[in-house]
Scaffold this motif. Sequence first.
Motif, PDB file in Angstrom:
ATOM      1  N   ILE A  97       0.840  -1.209   0.000  1.00 36.51           N
ATOM      2  CA  ILE A  97       0.000   0.000   0.000  1.00 36.51           C
ATOM      3  C   ILE A  97       0.867   1.248   0.000  1.00 36.51           C
ATOM      4  O   ILE A  97       0.597   2.214  -0.735  1.00 36.51           O
ATOM      5  CB  ILE A  97      -0.931  -0.016   1.232  1.00 36.51           C
ATOM      6  N   ALA A  98       1.919   1.243   0.802  1.00 32.33           N
ATOM      7  CA  ALA A  98       2.818   2.399   0.873  1.00 32.33           C
ATOM      8  C   ALA A  98       3.494   2.660  -0.460  1.00 32.33           C
ATOM      9  O   ALA A  98       3.649   3.825  -0.879  1.00 32.33           O
ATOM     10  CB  ALA A  98       3.864   2.173   1.958  1.00 32.33           C
ATOM     11  N   CYS A 149      10.262   2.924   3.656  1.00 36.61           N
ATOM     12  CA  CYS A 149       9.360   3.675   2.774  1.00 36.61           C
ATOM     13  C   CYS A 149       9.776   5.143   2.706  1.00 36.61           C
ATOM     14  O   CYS A 149       9.712   5.856   3.719  1.00 36.61           O
ATOM     15  CB  CYS A 149       7.918   3.565   3.268  1.00 36.61           C
ATOM     16  N   TYR A 150      10.127   5.596   1.534  1.00 37.95           N
ATOM     17  CA  TYR A 150      10.562   6.984   1.346  1.00 37.95           C
ATOM     18  C   TYR A 150       9.472   7.971   1.753  1.00 37.95           C
ATOM     19  O   TYR A 150       9.751   9.047   2.295  1.00 37.95           O
ATOM     20  CB  TYR A 150      10.946   7.208  -0.114  1.00 37.95           C
ATOM     21  N   ASN A 151       8.193   7.618   1.501  1.00 37.47           N
ATOM     22  CA  ASN A 151       7.104   8.561   1.729  1.00 37.47           C
ATOM     23  C   ASN A 151       6.577   8.552   3.158  1.00 37.47           C
ATOM     24  O   ASN A 151       5.666   9.312   3.489  1.00 37.47           O
ATOM     25  CB  ASN A 151       5.951   8.315   0.751  1.00 37.47           C
ATOM     26  N   ALA A 152       7.139   7.707   4.045  1.00 37.15           N
ATOM     27  CA  ALA A 152       6.753   7.753   5.458  1.00 37.15           C
ATOM     28  C   ALA A 152       7.300   9.031   6.090  1.00 37.15           C
ATOM     29  O   ALA A 152       8.473   9.355   5.911  1.00 37.15           O
ATOM     30  CB  ALA A 152       7.293   6.526   6.187  1.00 37.15           C
ATOM     31  N   PHE A 153       6.463   9.743   6.845  1.00 40.15           N
ATOM     32  CA  PHE A 153       6.954  11.005   7.420  1.00 40.15           C
ATOM     33  C   PHE A 153       6.650  11.158   8.903  1.00 40.15           C
ATOM     34  O   PHE A 153       7.294  11.953   9.591  1.00 40.15           O
ATOM     35  CB  PHE A 153       6.382  12.212   6.663  1.00 40.15           C
ATOM     36  N   ILE A 154       5.696  10.401   9.433  1.00 38.40           N
ATOM     37  CA  ILE A 154       5.386  10.498  10.856  1.00 38.40           C
ATOM     38  C   ILE A 154       4.714   9.212  11.293  1.00 38.40           C
ATOM     39  O   ILE A 154       4.045   8.555  10.481  1.00 38.40           O
ATOM     40  CB  ILE A 154       4.504  11.736  11.157  1.00 38.40           C
TER      41      ILE A 154
END
Length: 383
Positions: free
Chosen positions: A271-272, A303-308
Motif C-alpha cells: 500500500i505504501a 518507505c521513502y514517503n513515510a513522514f510520521i
Amino acid sequence: MKITRFELFQVPPRWLFLKIETDEGYVGWGEPVIEGKAHTVKAAVEELMSQLIGKNPLHIEDHWNMMYRSGFYRGGPILMSAIAGIDQALWDIKGHFHNASIHELMGGACRSKIKTYSWIGGDRPQDLVDEAKKVMDLGFTAVKMNATEELQIVDSFKKVDEVVERIGLLRDTFKYDLDIGLDFHGRVHKPMAKVLIKELEQFNLLFIEEPVLAENLEALKDITKNSSTPIATGERMFSRWDFKQVLQEGFVDIIQPDLSHAGGITETKKIASMAEAYDVALAPHCPLGPIALASCLQVDATCYNAFIQEQSLGIHYNREGQDLLDYLKNPQVFHYEAGFITIPDGPGLGIEMNEAYIREMAQQGHDWKNPIWRHKDGSIAEW
C-alpha cells in the motif's frame, strides 16, 4: 522448519497478542486485533492458523495469498486484522532465522528514526495547553487530538467556535514549535466538515484526519480539492484494493493504514509503495501495543514517503502497568528524542516480549468496547 503451535493472549488495556512457534525453536509475535472486537478477531486467527500448522513459516507471501485468496469472502476489518497479526509473527520468525531486522530483509532502511506524535485530550482549551506542555516536556514536537465531541449532520456554529477556540489557544501558546494534527474521527459529516475545515485553515495544521467517514469517498474528494490543509485517511481501509480508488482519484494527501488491521507488514508495504507512486505521504495508524508499533517502524524504515508515526505511549486507553512499554523486556528499544522515535534494528521486529508478564495479564484479560454515544434527540452519534 515447520510451524508447530500458536497461542493467543488477550491482554489489557485492549490488545490481542499472537505467539507462533516452530520445530526449530524460532518464535514470532504478532498483534491481530480490532479495537472492541478482540474476541471476534481471536476466532478468525484460530481458523486461519489451523491451515498453517506444519507449514514452513518462511514462505510468507504464499501464506498471505492462501489466507486471503482461498476464502471466497475476503477483506474487511476482522479477516484482515487476523491476517495482519499472523503476517507480523511470520516476519518476526523470518528475521530471527536470518538474524536480521525485518527492514534489512525488505531491502534495508532509508532512515534510522522517524518523527512521532503523542495524543492529547481535554474538554477545555486550558486542558489542552497543559497536556501539550506535558508531552513537549517528554520530547514530543507534534500532537494529535480529536476535533469535536458528537456532531449532528448539520449542527450549530457554537460547536465550531469551540473547536476554533481550542486550536487557537494551542497555536497562540506554542506558535510553530508544536505541530498539530486534528482527528475528526469520522464524527463529522460533509456539511459540517466543509465549515470546520474552512475555519481551521488559519492554524496551518499538520493534517486533518478522517474529515468524513471512509465510506463517503465522494465527499472526501471535494474536501481535499478545496482545502489547503493536508487531508489524511485510511485507518478504516484494509487492503490495497480499498486504497486503489483513493489514490487513483486524488482523494487524500496522506494515507494511514494500520499494520494490525490492513494485512500486516506484507500488505502495508505494498500500500505504501502504491501511495508513493501518487506522491501521497504515509503516516501509519497505531494507537495499539508494542508489536503493532514495532511492525509499523519496520515498514517506515523502508518507505521513502513515510513522514510520521503514531504511537500510544500514555494514551488515555492505557493504564499503569498496561501501557506501551510494559509488555517488553527491552522497553528502551523505543527511544524517543527530539520528536523522533528510533527504528529497532535487532532481529525480526527488534523487540523482546516479556512472556511471563503477558501470561499474567492475560489471566486478567479485557472486554474493551467502543463507547456508545447519542445525540440530544436520542439518535446514535458517530464515535
